[in-house]
Design an enzyme around this catalytic site. Sequence first.
Site, PDB file in Angstrom:
ATOM      1  N   LYS A 107       0.862  -1.185   0.000  1.00  0.00           N
ATOM      2  CA  LYS A 107       0.000   0.000   0.000  1.00  0.00           C
ATOM      3  C   LYS A 107       0.891   1.224   0.000  1.00  0.00           C
ATOM      4  O   LYS A 107       2.051   1.142   0.418  1.00  0.00           O
ATOM      5  CB  LYS A 107      -0.877   0.018   1.259  1.00  0.00           C
ATOM      6  CG  LYS A 107      -2.151   0.814   1.092  1.00  0.00           C
ATOM      7  CD  LYS A 107      -3.223   0.005   0.390  1.00  0.00           C
ATOM      8  CE  LYS A 107      -4.505   0.784   0.206  1.00  0.00           C
ATOM      9  NZ  LYS A 107      -5.575  -0.109  -0.273  1.00  0.00           N
TER      10      LYS A 107
HETATM   11  P1  NAD Z   1     -12.999   7.521  -2.820  1.00  0.00           P
HETATM   12  O1  NAD Z   1     -12.028   8.578  -2.464  1.00  0.00           O
HETATM   13  O2  NAD Z   1     -13.394   7.346  -4.238  1.00  0.00           O
HETATM   14  O3  NAD Z   1     -14.356   7.701  -1.975  1.00  0.00           O
HETATM   15  C1  NAD Z   1     -14.383   7.822  -0.589  1.00  0.00           C
HETATM   16  C2  NAD Z   1     -15.797   8.246  -0.192  1.00  0.00           C
HETATM   17  O4  NAD Z   1     -15.903   8.265   1.222  1.00  0.00           O
HETATM   18  C3  NAD Z   1     -16.157   9.657  -0.649  1.00  0.00           C
HETATM   19  O5  NAD Z   1     -17.524   9.683  -1.025  1.00  0.00           O
HETATM   20  C4  NAD Z   1     -15.954  10.484   0.607  1.00  0.00           C
HETATM   21  O6  NAD Z   1     -16.698  11.692   0.596  1.00  0.00           O
HETATM   22  C5  NAD Z   1     -16.453   9.504   1.630  1.00  0.00           C
HETATM   23  N1  NAD Z   1     -16.019   9.789   2.988  1.00  0.00           N
HETATM   24  C6  NAD Z   1     -14.799  10.169   3.422  1.00  0.00           C
HETATM   25  N2  NAD Z   1     -14.825  10.367   4.735  1.00  0.00           N
HETATM   26  C7  NAD Z   1     -16.077  10.087   5.152  1.00  0.00           C
HETATM   27  C8  NAD Z   1     -16.728  10.103   6.404  1.00  0.00           C
HETATM   28  N3  NAD Z   1     -16.067  10.447   7.509  1.00  0.00           N
HETATM   29  N4  NAD Z   1     -18.021   9.740   6.451  1.00  0.00           N
HETATM   30  C9  NAD Z   1     -18.677   9.397   5.326  1.00  0.00           C
HETATM   31  N5  NAD Z   1     -18.136   9.363   4.123  1.00  0.00           N
HETATM   32  C10 NAD Z   1     -16.851   9.700   4.039  1.00  0.00           C
HETATM   33  O7  NAD Z   1     -12.374   6.173  -2.229  1.00  0.00           O
HETATM   34  P2  NAD Z   1     -12.702   4.670  -2.670  1.00  0.00           P
HETATM   35  O8  NAD Z   1     -11.710   4.283  -3.684  1.00  0.00           O
HETATM   36  O9  NAD Z   1     -14.149   4.531  -2.937  1.00  0.00           O
HETATM   37  O10 NAD Z   1     -12.312   3.882  -1.329  1.00  0.00           O
HETATM   38  C11 NAD Z   1     -13.231   3.722  -0.255  1.00  0.00           C
HETATM   39  C12 NAD Z   1     -12.773   2.546   0.606  1.00  0.00           C
HETATM   40  O11 NAD Z   1     -12.723   1.365  -0.200  1.00  0.00           O
HETATM   41  C13 NAD Z   1     -11.381   2.690   1.211  1.00  0.00           C
HETATM   42  O12 NAD Z   1     -11.342   2.041   2.464  1.00  0.00           O
HETATM   43  C14 NAD Z   1     -10.500   1.933   0.228  1.00  0.00           C
HETATM   44  O13 NAD Z   1      -9.286   1.472   0.797  1.00  0.00           O
HETATM   45  C15 NAD Z   1     -11.427   0.785  -0.117  1.00  0.00           C
HETATM   46  N6  NAD Z   1     -11.103   0.100  -1.376  1.00  0.00           N
HETATM   47  C16 NAD Z   1     -11.016   0.785  -2.547  1.00  0.00           C
HETATM   48  C17 NAD Z   1     -10.718   0.096  -3.716  1.00  0.00           C
HETATM   49  C18 NAD Z   1     -10.699   0.761  -5.065  1.00  0.00           C
HETATM   50  O14 NAD Z   1     -10.602   0.043  -6.084  1.00  0.00           O
HETATM   51  N7  NAD Z   1     -10.819   2.079  -5.173  1.00  0.00           N
HETATM   52  C19 NAD Z   1     -10.471  -1.282  -3.670  1.00  0.00           C
HETATM   53  C20 NAD Z   1     -10.583  -1.953  -2.464  1.00  0.00           C
HETATM   54  C21 NAD Z   1     -10.905  -1.240  -1.318  1.00  0.00           C
END
Ligand code: NAD
Length: 416
Positions: A107
Amino acid sequence: MSEDKLTAFEAVNRYFGEAAAIIDLDEGMHSVLTTTYREISVQVPVRLDDGGLIVAQGYRVQHNGARGPYKGGIRYHPGADLEEIRALASLMTWKTALVDVPFGGAKGGITIDPSTLSSDELQRMTRRFMNGISHVIGIYRDIPAPDVNTSAQTMAWMMDAYGSTHGHSPAIVTGKPLALGGAPGREAATGRGVVDVLEAHAHATGMDLEGLRVAIQGFGNVGSFAAQEASRRGCLVVAISDQWGAVRCDTGLDIESALRATRAGAKVGELSGHHDVISNEELLTGPCDVLIPAALDEQLHEDNADAIQARVVVEAANYPTTPGGDKILGDRGVVVIPDVLANAGGVIGSYFEWTMNIQQFTWKQDRFNAELADMLQVAYAATASFAEEHHCTLRQAAFGIGIERVATASRLRGYI
Ligand code: NAD
């Protein structure tokens, strides 16, 4: 000490310890797998548009590479420090092993609030960061991907920065724009996969997706595609949120119009329609059948786990549940489908994209989605049957399978 006082890496290692005890892991392997292989910390100076300068700190942590090249996303967030990145790198090791893609776990991230930077500043920061870590990155060495606050555009800049010294290398990052070798299906794969896993669980436990009330925290890459897919498969998405606010409608939100509005720049709390504006805490604790945390770490914890009304929590985010929260949910009979299984669609999609880049061909999206669902169903079935055999939680089972596979590869290599 309260289990919620643990650092993120200590907490993930707590989960590791529970599973290691079930599979009777030896002490030496335990020590290797609860520490990281390599950690890079780089200074990232960013020249601002107004001539000023900020100096951010960036990290790449490679946790374990016994089963293949390191793999994991890059996060831009004020809370992205070394201890959090270690935790997320470790989760990647168990995830890639559980779904049996030939990668290790890594990561990366930069401790920064990217909303304070212009697009040009973000590009300069991203290129400088990639240059700083490029000596440990490689298409058979370590392959980054998007995570919180990074996107296909970020990956395009990283690919270009790497390619300027190594030659054209699309396989160096995954989650790229389609025009640069991205795979049709990858952008939606994590959120879609979350629903594939929920569907596998529903089939196994006699639950019907039709009319199932789902609440989703986070409406970014993962949360928005999970909402779209859940609603397409008949669920009622009753609540969604972003970092600024949340909305709820007991008869189901109009997800397609929410997607159009948020992609055009609206915040969730500003959406128009027949819904109530609620707080993020009300989203987590409001009435629903399935809660999908899809935002950040440590959202379900000792102080709110008692109030969660969902019967099933599907961890779309990484490490959304602290060990203290996990214990309370477990004691209350709430089923938690763990992050390493629930959000593994992302790394499976990245695996497809990486192999396509190396072989220079592309699957059609239907094939991508079908293979994705297939691999997740296999992983769900393996996890459920391990849990049944060992009378343990799905998290302990998912970790147990992953740890066994990584330990076997490490032993066969003669690593210890
Ligand atoms: P992103 O940046 O696209 O979206 C994050 C979302 O969470 C946004 O809508 C943001 O406004 C919201 N957010 C942030 N803080 C918040 C809070 N305190 N309360 C409510 N909402 C809040 O990120 P993402 O890529 O969607 O990742 C989200 C999660 O999924 C993370 O834990 C990431 O590690 C995990 N993840 C992502 C991927 C990927 O392919 N992008 C893969 C596996 C896991």
